[in-house]
Design a protein around this motif. Structure first.
Motif, short mmCIF file in Angstrom:
data_model
loop_
_atom_site.label_atom_id
_atom_site.label_comp_id
_atom_site.label_asym_id
_atom_site.label_seq_id
_atom_site.Cartn_x
_atom_site.Cartn_y
_atom_site.Cartn_z
N SER A 219 51.28 25.12 33.46
CA SER A 219 52.52 24.54 33.97
C SER A 219 52.90 23.33 33.12
O SER A 219 52.04 22.56 32.69
CB SER A 219 52.35 24.11 35.43
N ARG A 220 54.20 23.16 32.90
CA ARG A 220 54.67 22.05 32.08
C ARG A 220 56.06 21.64 32.53
O ARG A 220 56.73 22.35 33.28
CB ARG A 220 54.70 22.41 30.60
N GLN A 221 56.49 20.49 32.06
CA GLN A 221 57.81 19.95 32.36
C GLN A 221 58.56 19.72 31.07
O GLN A 221 58.04 19.12 30.13
CB GLN A 221 57.69 18.65 33.15
N THR A 222 59.80 20.19 31.01
CA THR A 222 60.61 20.08 29.82
C THR A 222 61.16 18.66 29.69
O THR A 222 61.16 17.89 30.66
CB THR A 222 61.77 21.08 29.87
N PRO A 223 61.62 18.28 28.49
CA PRO A 223 62.24 16.95 28.35
C PRO A 223 63.44 16.73 29.24
O PRO A 223 63.78 15.59 29.57
CB PRO A 223 62.64 16.91 26.87
N GLU A 224 64.10 17.84 29.68
CA GLU A 224 65.24 17.70 30.58
C GLU A 224 64.84 17.53 32.03
O GLU A 224 65.71 17.35 32.89
CB GLU A 224 66.16 18.92 30.46
N GLY A 225 63.54 17.58 32.32
CA GLY A 225 63.07 17.40 33.69
C GLY A 225 62.81 18.68 34.45
O GLY A 225 62.45 18.64 35.63
N GLU A 226 62.99 19.83 33.79
CA GLU A 226 62.76 21.11 34.48
C GLU A 226 61.27 21.42 34.51
O GLU A 226 60.58 21.34 33.49
CB GLU A 226 63.50 22.23 33.75
N PHE A 227 60.78 21.80 35.69
CA PHE A 227 59.36 22.14 35.85
C PHE A 227 59.19 23.64 35.72
O PHE A 227 59.87 24.42 36.40
CB PHE A 227 58.86 21.66 37.22
N LEU A 228 58.30 24.04 34.83
CA LEU A 228 58.04 25.46 34.57
C LEU A 228 56.64 25.80 35.06
O LEU A 228 55.65 25.50 34.39
CB LEU A 228 58.16 25.78 33.07
N PRO A 229 56.52 26.39 36.25
CA PRO A 229 55.18 26.77 36.73
C PRO A 229 54.67 28.01 36.02
O PRO A 229 55.41 28.98 35.79
CB PRO A 229 55.42 27.04 38.23
N LEU A 230 53.40 27.98 35.64
CA LEU A 230 52.76 29.11 34.98
C LEU A 230 53.53 29.56 33.74
O LEU A 230 53.82 30.75 33.55
CB LEU A 230 52.58 30.29 35.96
N SER A 274 39.97 17.14 32.01
CA SER A 274 41.09 16.86 32.92
C SER A 274 42.23 17.86 32.81
O SER A 274 43.18 17.80 33.58
CB SER A 274 41.64 15.45 32.64
N GLU A 275 42.15 18.79 31.85
CA GLU A 275 43.22 19.77 31.67
C GLU A 275 43.11 20.88 32.72
O GLU A 275 42.04 21.13 33.28
CB GLU A 275 43.15 20.38 30.27
N GLN A 276 44.25 21.54 32.97
CA GLN A 276 44.30 22.71 33.84
C GLN A 276 45.12 23.78 33.13
O GLN A 276 46.33 23.65 32.98
CB GLN A 276 44.93 22.36 35.19
N PHE A 277 44.45 24.82 32.71
CA PHE A 277 45.12 25.92 32.03
C PHE A 277 44.29 27.18 32.23
O PHE A 277 43.17 27.15 32.74
CB PHE A 277 45.31 25.63 30.53
N GLU A 278 44.85 28.28 31.79
CA GLU A 278 44.17 29.58 31.88
C GLU A 278 44.56 30.41 30.67
O GLU A 278 45.75 30.51 30.32
CB GLU A 278 44.54 30.31 33.17
N ILE A 279 43.57 30.97 30.01
CA ILE A 279 43.79 31.80 28.83
C ILE A 279 43.61 33.26 29.24
O ILE A 279 42.52 33.66 29.66
CB ILE A 279 42.81 31.43 27.70
N VAL A 280 44.67 34.03 29.15
CA VAL A 280 44.65 35.45 29.51
C VAL A 280 44.49 36.26 28.23
O VAL A 280 45.27 36.11 27.29
CB VAL A 280 45.93 35.85 30.26
N VAL A 281 43.48 37.11 28.20
CA VAL A 281 43.18 37.96 27.04
C VAL A 281 43.52 39.40 27.40
O VAL A 281 43.11 39.90 28.45
CB VAL A 281 41.70 37.84 26.63
N ILE A 282 44.29 40.07 26.53
CA ILE A 282 44.73 41.44 26.76
C ILE A 282 44.29 42.28 25.56
O ILE A 282 44.68 42.00 24.42
CB ILE A 282 46.26 41.52 26.93
N LEU A 283 43.47 43.28 25.83
CA LEU A 283 42.99 44.21 24.80
C LEU A 283 43.59 45.58 25.07
O LEU A 283 43.39 46.15 26.15
CB LEU A 283 41.47 44.28 24.81
N GLU A 284 44.33 46.12 24.12
CA GLU A 284 44.98 47.41 24.25
C GLU A 284 44.51 48.35 23.16
O GLU A 284 44.19 47.92 22.04
CB GLU A 284 46.51 47.26 24.16
N GLY A 285 44.47 49.64 23.50
CA GLY A 285 44.09 50.65 22.53
C GLY A 285 44.25 52.04 23.12
O GLY A 285 44.52 52.21 24.31
N ILE A 286 44.08 53.03 22.27
CA ILE A 286 44.20 54.44 22.68
C ILE A 286 42.80 55.01 22.82
O ILE A 286 41.98 54.89 21.90
CB ILE A 286 45.02 55.23 21.65
#
Length: 469
Positions: A219-230, A274-286
């Motif tokens: 989650s982050r907040q833009t310089p314009e003040g908009e909050f972007l969850p996830l 003190s950080e809060q984040f999540e790293i999503v790993v996606i493995l694709e194949g046939i």
């Protein structure tokens, strides 16, 4: 676990419980098994969209609901068609006259109640054909119902059997044999700070065109003040170099270089706590055996990122093959790693380069000056013996006279003197040529010295001459 507690004491239990409780409180966007923790609610009138794609909706249902719908559909279809055959037999009066030998052939032979009508339908639908019950040519409505039964049975079989086949052949279970390391690590590789994790394939069948992608959920907040969850941000794992295309026949370590373009550019060992984040790993194949696309997912939270660790090697060379030890797949060990972020390291490097630049200039000057002096001494040693004697006599003069003579000598060397030196014939192989060259050089130097001496005497007699000049 008891042995570990005996070795490390109560502190291990306290820390372990604290980490477990913290991980329970931490809400994940994607579970370790790849399931997304997202539920859709308050759809309103949009729920009808699920019925427009009923086949996909049926495939996406859980197995218990699929089996229930499968059994219910066949049961209702069989009961409905058996009822239709019973209605035809009832309307023609075949139920009351079925055992009368003088009765003309009925619409369906030997159908005299609902169980017999049900058996006739099942025998017809399953193409069993015992031969005891059969339809006659004197029943046109029965012929039409028989055709409708054949078409309806084919549609129901195609729909339900196809749904069950796709449900069973889904590559979700293939993803169970694709492994991800429990934790990600941050350490240096090729003198660069990198975020790394490990992937592996437990089966001998390969994943064709395997590709890996990483997303940072934060989650982050833009310089314009908009909050972007996830908010989702792409992590580069070698898209430009082709390192994201995997040949997954053995465990591989996926590397994300932390640089100025990385979202972890300002991440240090202290700020990681003190950080809060999540790293999503996606493995694709046939899948090589079925040709269907498979996708495996996992995630790493900030508690599962180990700073200053590296994965243990799992490959070993045996007699004629390579062996993979999956018991060490998740194991890591500590390595020396700077606790600073890449941004701090670059700033420290730039400051140190600015401080060291004046010292480097001074050292360069000191290095150049001795070289010049050495070149001058070498040129002096190259002069002939008589010229060296003259120069030594010149060094014996007083300093003031030397300064004046040097200035005057520089002036007395005209273009003609230089041309006279250049006109000396090239050196011959004999001693006469060397002797002639030395004599000519001595004449030029003697002439220059006499001119400088005469000027010195004039300046001594008339001191104002130097000022006028």
């Amino acid at each position: 676990m008891a042995a570990v507690r005996r070795k490390f004491g109560d502190e291990y239990q306290a820390v372990g419980l604290a980490r477990c409780s913290a991980r329970r409180e931490r809400q994940r966007f994607v579970d370790k098994n790849g399931r997304c923790n997202v539920q859709h609610g308050n759809l309103g009138g949009e729920s009808s969209r699920y019925l427009s794609d009923f086949f996909t909706t049926l495939v996406d249902l859980k197995w218990r609901w699929n089996l229930f719908i499968f059994i219910l559909t066949y049961t209702v279809a069989w009961l409905f068609m058996a009822s239709m055959w019973w209605v035809i037999a009832y309307m023609r009066g075949d139920l009351n006259k079925a055992h009368d030998d003088s009765y003309t052939p009925p619409c369906v032979a030997n159908v005299y109640n609902f169980p017999s009508a049900f058996l006739f339908f099942v025998e017809t639908e399953a193409t069993i054909g015992y031969g005891h019950r059969y339809i006659t040519e004197r029943c046109p409505e029965g012929i039409v119902l028989f055709l409708f039964q054949s078409l309806l049975g084919s549609v129901v079989d195609a729909f339900l059997i196809g749904c069950m086949f796709i449900k069973m052949s889904q590559p979700k279970k293939r993803a169970e044999t694709l492994m991800f390391s429990r934790a990600a690590v941050i350490s240096q590789r090729d003198a660069k700070l990198c975020l790394m994790f490990r992937v592996g394939n437990l089966r001998n069948s390969h994943m064709v065109s395997a590709q890996i992608r990483c997303k940072l959920i934060k989650s982050r907040q833009t310089p314009e003040g908009e909050f972007l969850p996830l908010d989702q941000c792409e992590l580069d794992v070698g898209f430009g170099t082709g390192a994201d295309q995997l040949f997954l026949v053995s465990p591989l370590t996926i590397c994300h270089e932390i640089n100025s373009e990385s979202p972890f550019f300002c991440l240090s060992q202290r700020s990681l706590r003190s950080e809060q984040f999540e790293i999503v790993v996606i493995l694709e194949g046939i899948v090589e055996t079925t040709g269907m696309t498979c996708q495996a997912r996992t995630s790493y939270t900030e508690d599962e990122v180990l700073w200053g660790h590296r994965f243990l090697p799992v490959m070993s060379l045996e007699d004629g093959f390579f062996r993979v030890d999956y018991s060490q797949f998740h194991a890591t060990f500590e390595v020396p790693t700077p606790p600073y972020s890449v941004k701090e390291q670059e700033e420290n490097l730039s400051q140190s380069s600015l401080l060291s630049s004046p010292l480097e200039k001074k050292s360069r000057r000191e290095q150049v000056c001795p070289l010049d002096c050495a070149d001058a001494a070498g040129e002096k040693n190259k002069l002939p013996a008589k010229l060296q004697k003259i120069s030594s006599r010149k060094e014996g003069l007083p300093p003031r006279a030397l300064r004046m003579s040097s200035c005057n000598t520089e002036k007395t060397f005209s273009t003609g003197d230089l041309l006279e030196i250049q006109e000396i014939s090239p050196i011959s192989d004999g001693e006469d040529s060397d002797h002639r060259m030395q004599l000519k050089a001595l004449k030029v130097n003697a002439k220059a010295l006499t001119q400088s001496t005469s000027k010195l005497e004039l300046q001594k007699d008339f001191p104002g001459m130097g000022v006028l000049e």
